[in-house]
Design a protein around this motif. Structure first.
Motif, PDB file in Angstrom:
ATOM      1  N   THR A  44      68.079 -95.182  44.104  1.00  0.00           N
ATOM      2  CA  THR A  44      67.259 -94.120  43.532  1.00  0.00           C
ATOM      3  C   THR A  44      67.253 -94.262  42.016  1.00  0.00           C
ATOM      4  O   THR A  44      67.690 -95.273  41.478  1.00  0.00           O
ATOM      5  N   GLU A  45      66.772 -93.268  41.321  1.00  0.00           N
ATOM      6  CA  GLU A  45      66.776 -93.217  39.857  1.00  0.00           C
ATOM      7  C   GLU A  45      67.771 -92.146  39.442  1.00  0.00           C
ATOM      8  O   GLU A  45      67.804 -91.060  40.024  1.00  0.00           O
ATOM      9  N   ALA A  46      68.586 -92.457  38.426  1.00  0.00           N
ATOM     10  CA  ALA A  46      69.573 -91.504  37.930  1.00  0.00           C
ATOM     11  C   ALA A  46      69.583 -91.549  36.410  1.00  0.00           C
ATOM     12  O   ALA A  46      68.996 -92.430  35.793  1.00  0.00           O
ATOM     13  N   CYS A  47      70.263 -90.587  35.797  1.00  0.00           N
ATOM     14  CA  CYS A  47      70.362 -90.530  34.341  1.00  0.00           C
ATOM     15  C   CYS A  47      71.518 -91.389  33.861  1.00  0.00           C
ATOM     16  O   CYS A  47      72.564 -91.467  34.509  1.00  0.00           O
ATOM     17  N   TRP A  48      71.320 -92.012  32.713  1.00  0.00           N
ATOM     18  CA  TRP A  48      72.295 -92.944  32.161  1.00  0.00           C
ATOM     19  C   TRP A  48      72.210 -92.898  30.656  1.00  0.00           C
ATOM     20  O   TRP A  48      71.124 -92.844  30.091  1.00  0.00           O
ATOM     21  N   GLY A  49      73.352 -92.903  29.980  1.00  0.00           N
ATOM     22  CA  GLY A  49      73.335 -92.984  28.529  1.00  0.00           C
ATOM     23  C   GLY A  49      74.518 -92.274  27.887  1.00  0.00           C
ATOM     24  O   GLY A  49      75.426 -91.796  28.564  1.00  0.00           O
ATOM     25  N   ARG A  50      74.470 -92.247  26.548  1.00  0.00           N
ATOM     26  CA  ARG A  50      75.506 -91.594  25.753  1.00  0.00           C
ATOM     27  C   ARG A  50      74.850 -90.607  24.806  1.00  0.00           C
ATOM     28  O   ARG A  50      73.840 -90.905  24.186  1.00  0.00           O
ATOM     29  N   CYS A  51      75.456 -89.445  24.694  1.00  0.00           N
ATOM     30  CA  CYS A  51      74.900 -88.388  23.851  1.00  0.00           C
ATOM     31  C   CYS A  51      75.862 -88.079  22.707  1.00  0.00           C
ATOM     32  O   CYS A  51      77.064 -88.281  22.821  1.00  0.00           O
ATOM     33  N   HIS A  52      75.308 -87.554  21.631  1.00  0.00           N
ATOM     34  CA  HIS A  52      76.107 -87.184  20.468  1.00  0.00           C
ATOM     35  C   HIS A  52      77.058 -86.055  20.850  1.00  0.00           C
ATOM     36  O   HIS A  52      76.663 -85.061  21.452  1.00  0.00           O
ATOM     37  N   THR A  53      78.321 -86.207  20.497  1.00  0.00           N
ATOM     38  CA  THR A  53      79.325 -85.203  20.815  1.00  0.00           C
ATOM     39  C   THR A  53      80.352 -85.165  19.698  1.00  0.00           C
ATOM     40  O   THR A  53      80.577 -86.164  19.027  1.00  0.00           O
ATOM     41  N   TRP A  54      80.950 -84.011  19.478  1.00  0.00           N
ATOM     42  CA  TRP A  54      81.979 -83.896  18.446  1.00  0.00           C
ATOM     43  C   TRP A  54      82.852 -82.679  18.689  1.00  0.00           C
ATOM     44  O   TRP A  54      82.505 -81.793  19.444  1.00  0.00           O
ATOM     45  N   GLU A  55      84.015 -82.693  18.031  1.00  0.00           N
ATOM     46  CA  GLU A  55      84.941 -81.564  18.024  1.00  0.00           C
ATOM     47  C   GLU A  55      85.505 -81.437  16.621  1.00  0.00           C
ATOM     48  O   GLU A  55      85.683 -82.430  15.922  1.00  0.00           O
TER      49      GLU A  55
END
Length: 129
Positions: A56-67
């Motif tokens: 199937t098709e799925a979501c893939w990737g990296r998103c901006h995140t911080w603490e």
């Protein structure tokens, strides 16, 4: 009209464009920032049925995140986003070899569009820290 071969600068430009296109086609997770739709394969399974291989098709990737730490409780300010569905199509597969009292229907989402967002447990496995 006589044929004039392309100049050397035009040939170099064409080779450079081809190199950029080939690099963008082979982007890896280490260099990709953002969220995209990608082919994904898994074995659909539920108790009382045999498994079924699904692509199937799925979501893939990296998103901006911080603490960052803060002085008041909870002592940390977090901004965590995950690559998740923004538009899906609900799909259904029929699992093979199900026992008589078990439904053969298996429901799963197919990604149509993805984006970086807060993790929703309705359609994504979210792990906490």
């Amino acid at each position: 009209m006589p044929f004039h071969p392309p100049s050397l600068s035009v040939l170099i430009l064409l080779v450079a464009v081809a190199a950029v296109v080939s690099v963008s086609m082979t982007t890896t997770l280490q260099s990709f920032r953002g969220c995209a739709v990608r082919d994904f394969s898994f074995v659909a399974f539920k108790p009382g049925c045999r498994g079924l291989h699904i692509t199937t098709e799925a979501c893939w990737g990296r998103c901006h995140t911080w603490e960052r730490p803060i002085l008041e409780p909870p002592f940390i300010h977090r901004h965590h986003r995950v690559c998740t569905y923004s538009r899906i199509r609900h799909m259904t597969a029929r699992l093979p070899g199900c026992q008589p009292n078990v439904s053969a229907l298996y429901h799963y989402p197919m990604a149509l569009h993805c984006h970086c967002s807060i993790c929703s447990t309705q359609d994504t496995e979210c792990e906490t820290f």
